[in-house]
Design an enzyme around this catalytic site. Structure first.
Site, PDB file in Angstrom:
ATOM      1  CE1 TYR A  35      27.767  -2.405  74.679  1.00 48.35           C
ATOM      2  CE2 TYR A  35      29.007  -1.229  72.991  1.00 48.35           C
ATOM      3  CZ  TYR A  35      28.195  -2.246  73.385  1.00 48.35           C
ATOM      4  OH  TYR A  35      27.615  -3.313  72.568  1.00 48.35           O
ATOM      5  CB  CYS A  36      29.574  -4.386  78.213  1.00 52.20           C
ATOM      6  SG  CYS A  36      29.474  -5.848  78.708  1.00 52.20           S
ATOM      7  CB  ILE A  37      32.631  -4.883  81.808  1.00 56.76           C
ATOM      8  CG1 ILE A  37      33.335  -5.039  83.202  1.00 56.76           C
ATOM      9  CG2 ILE A  37      33.704  -4.531  80.770  1.00 56.76           C
ATOM     10  CD1 ILE A  37      34.563  -6.222  83.502  1.00 56.76           C
ATOM     11  N   GLY A  96      30.073   0.110  81.865  1.00 57.77           N
ATOM     12  CA  GLY A  96      28.991   0.580  82.600  1.00 57.77           C
ATOM     13  C   GLY A  96      29.038   0.211  84.314  1.00 57.77           C
ATOM     14  CG  PHE A 141      25.729   2.197  75.173  1.00 55.98           C
ATOM     15  CD1 PHE A 141      24.579   3.025  75.317  1.00 55.98           C
ATOM     16  CD2 PHE A 141      26.652   2.470  74.365  1.00 55.98           C
ATOM     17  CE1 PHE A 141      24.601   4.151  74.843  1.00 55.98           C
ATOM     18  CE2 PHE A 141      26.628   3.640  73.637  1.00 55.98           C
ATOM     19  CZ  PHE A 141      25.692   4.718  73.920  1.00 55.98           C
TER      20      PHE A 141
END
Length: 648
Positions: free
Chosen positions: A379-381, A383, A407
């Site tokens: 998710y975000c960073i 990811g 995500f």
């Protein structure tokens, strides 16, 4: 003690007013309070007068303001008595906690860069104001007129009827809107030698425009005036207390509360999905969740959340918890709960977060389940780190990851939106100095303020109005509580992220070197699912699409991109039972995002059910449900663990 004094002070003043009312022959009421009754009586006799506009009740307003002014001095005095040594801990207090000065400076720098365009554009401004004056003159004469300008759709700042019904307020509102439009359109037309400088000037112009909206000033905001009259000024006194409490909580800096920080308790009414911490090291705890089905998927799931925020965005409440839902789909779910680092971790690196973080988590999942591979979510960073790790693992022939879902995560930062404005050399040097002064970590509030500036009306000024002008209690809203629960970041990790990804885009350009390997996203050949949000202002969906194409650049046909309705949070956390938003799917990845959109199939509701079908296809097989402690790892403590409870 302060509250008791305030209550007793209010009672004493109330008693004096009550006695004054008795002297006027109106027991228990002042002459001021008695007026509405006389009007009501007249109304019964058939002579009802129309109610006063809130801006016509100046007698009451001035009385309440005078009363509050005196009482507020005592509150301020008590605050500074309690905080005499505040400057000793924080240095000089910031005279500009909301960065309005920086916005003004950047705006003026932009306007001075192209004076010719500014001079020419001034005639447009004069013309717009001439139209406004003409329409106001016609309205004063009793004519029905069309406004010279209307607020943009969805602008909640001017929703109160008084902004239209009161001619003075209507004039102020339209004057502001005209000038704001002129400033923003002028800035967009200015000639710049550097595109980054131009975008920076445009962004900070928007910050300046938002800061000086008339709705941010108490006497111009009809909602605040109405609250002042209805509460007899108590809203302003409460707002002052809220302001001082936020300064106190921020150790001298303004830390705006977006939610009730006392109501939510981790593990009690938020982050409540049952589970156990089964592994931990210096930088993360690993949580394994209790199964809710007899059979589960053979391959376990490891979630890699961002360390900029805490993992429980995916486990707010049972009715909107992604983790709870995923467990109910028959998955053995593990999540990494990153530490809220102190200065002792200032030397940790981005590579450490991969090796001591993700790689040790994969080893722990294997120990807990006996499975050699895991499905993953970044998710975000989280990811971004997962993308980097996958590239490294491809180089090193490490096949512990079966599939990867992202995500709102970027690995190509060429089109990563307004956050690029904060990563030039000047600002990165300033951030580095800020971290050095804090002992080698970035304080959580610093990053939170940056994100809030991307939506300043919703995430800054609306709370200034509600908390400090209306005197409202913070909302009991789980998402805003999570948003306020900021984390620190080690200096080396954060600077690497900003410089190597945002500023230089080295991973996407094939220039990033980790552990002696030059990384290439095209080397990754496992199934990839990339979710993006249509209105995401942190990881723009066009940027995520570029990342998807990088994964497919060497012929990986197992890459899928999916576009969800809404943004960075609501686009992800969208439980199917809510029946909200929509999602668009297209198995192909053409060169152009517009082409992808034109061929995509749009479906109503949450994308979660679509994704779980994809996951079942790429990760088949069933086994008996696994409970925490069944494998080689012992239980350390109950979820959500202790790391997540550390406050910044």
């Amino acid at each position: 003690m302060t509250q008791e004094k305030d209550k007793s002070g209010s009672k004493e003043k109330g008693a004096k007013k009550q006695n004054a009312g008795k002297k006027d022959g109106k027991a228990g009421k002042t002459a001021r309070d008695a007026k509405p009754e006389s009007k009501a009586a007249n109304g019964k006799a058939g002579g009802a007068e129309p109610p006063k506009s809130i801006y016509e009740d100046f007698d009451a307003l001035s009385e309440y303001l005078t009363d509050v002014s005196g009482r507020s001095q005592e509150v301020i005095r008590e605050f500074f008595d309690r905080n005499r040594d505040m400057r000793r801990f924080t240095g000089e207090l910031s005279p500009d906690p909301l960065n309005v000065g920086e916005a003004f400076q950047e705006m003026m720098k932009g306007l001075s860069a192209d004076p010719g365009t500014v001079m020419q554009r001034q005639f447009n401004l004069y013309g717009d104001y001439a139209k406004l004056m003409a329409s106001m003159t016609q309205r004063a004469a009793g004519e029905a007129v069309k406004p010279a300008i209307e607020p943009p759709p969805g602008d909640k700042r001017f929703a109160h009827p008084a902004w239209t019904e009161n001619q003075m307020l209507d004039f102020i509102k339209q004057s502001y809107l005209i000038f704001a439009r002129w400033l923003e359109t002028t800035m967009a037309q200015l000639e710049y030698s550097d595109e980054h400088d131009k975008k920076k000037a445009e962004f900070f112009t928007k910050q300046f425009v938002d800061a000086f909206a008339p709705s941010n000033f108490a006497v111009l905001n009809p909602e605040v005036v109405q609250a002042t009259i209805e509460s007899k000024g108590e809203n302003l006194l409460k707002g002052l207390k809220n302001l001082l409490e936020d300064i106190d909580r921020g150790h001298g800096e303004l830390a705006i509360r977006q939610a009730d920080l006392e109501f939510f308790k981790l593990g009690e009414n938020i982050a409540t999905t049952p589970g156990k911490v089964v592994f931990q090291n210096d930088i993360f705890q690993l949580i394994q969740y209790e199964p809710s089905t007899e059979k589960v998927a053979k391959t376990p799931m490891l979630i890699v959340p961002p360390w900029i925020n805490k993992f429980y965005i995916l486990d707010l409440q049972p009715q909107n918890s992604f983790i709870h839902w995923l467990v109910d789909q028959g998955r053995t779910v593990f999540v990494m709960s990153w530490v809220n680092p102190g200065t002792e971790l200032k030397n940790k690196t981005f590579e450490d977060y991969i090796k001591e973080g993700l790689f040790e988590a994969l080893d722990a999942v294997k120990q807990a389940t006996g499975e050699k591979k895991a499905d993953t979510i970044g998710y975000c960073i989280g990811g971004t780190m997962l993308s980097t790790a996958l590239s490294l693992m491809a180089k090193q022939k490490d096949n512990r990851i079966n599939s990867a879902t992202f995500f709102t995560a970027q690995a190509d930062f060429k089109e990563s939106g307004d956050l690029l404005l904060f990563v030039d050399d000047e600002q990165l040097d300033a951030i580095e100095k800020q971290m050095d002064a804090a002992g080698g970590v970035l304080e959580g509030r610093a990053m939170a303020t940056t994100f809030n500036m991307l939506r300043s009306n919703d995430l800054i000024w609306s709370f200034v109005i509600d908390n400090y002008l209306k005197g409202k209690d913070p909302a009991r809203f789980d998402l805003l509580f999570w948003n306020s629960d900021a984390t620190r970041m080690p200096k080396n990790v954060h600077l690497f992220y900003l410089r190597e990804f945002y500023q230089h885009n080295r991973l996407a350009n094939g220039e990033m070197v980790i552990d002696g390997e030059t990384l290439d996203l095209g080397d990754v050949d496992i199934p990839i699912f990339m979710q993006a949000g249509e209105t995401d202002h942190i990881a723009p969906h066009n940027s995520v699409y570029r990342t998807a194409r990088l994964f497919a650049s060497k012929g990986n046909e197992k890459v899928q991109y999916m576009l969800a309705g809404s943004g960075h949070i609501a686009g992800v956390v969208n439980h199917p039972d809510k029946h909200k938003y929509h999602h668009s799917v297209n198995a192909k990845l053409p060169k152009s995002l517009d082409e992808w959109k034109s061929e995509a199939e749009r479906n109503p509701g949450s994308w979660w059910p679509y994704w779980i079908k994809w996951l079942d296809d790429v990760s088949p097989g069933k086994t008996d449900a696994r409970k925490p402690g069944d494998g080689e790892l012992s239980i350390i403590e109950d979820a959500p663990g202790s790391y997540v409870k550390v406050k910044a």
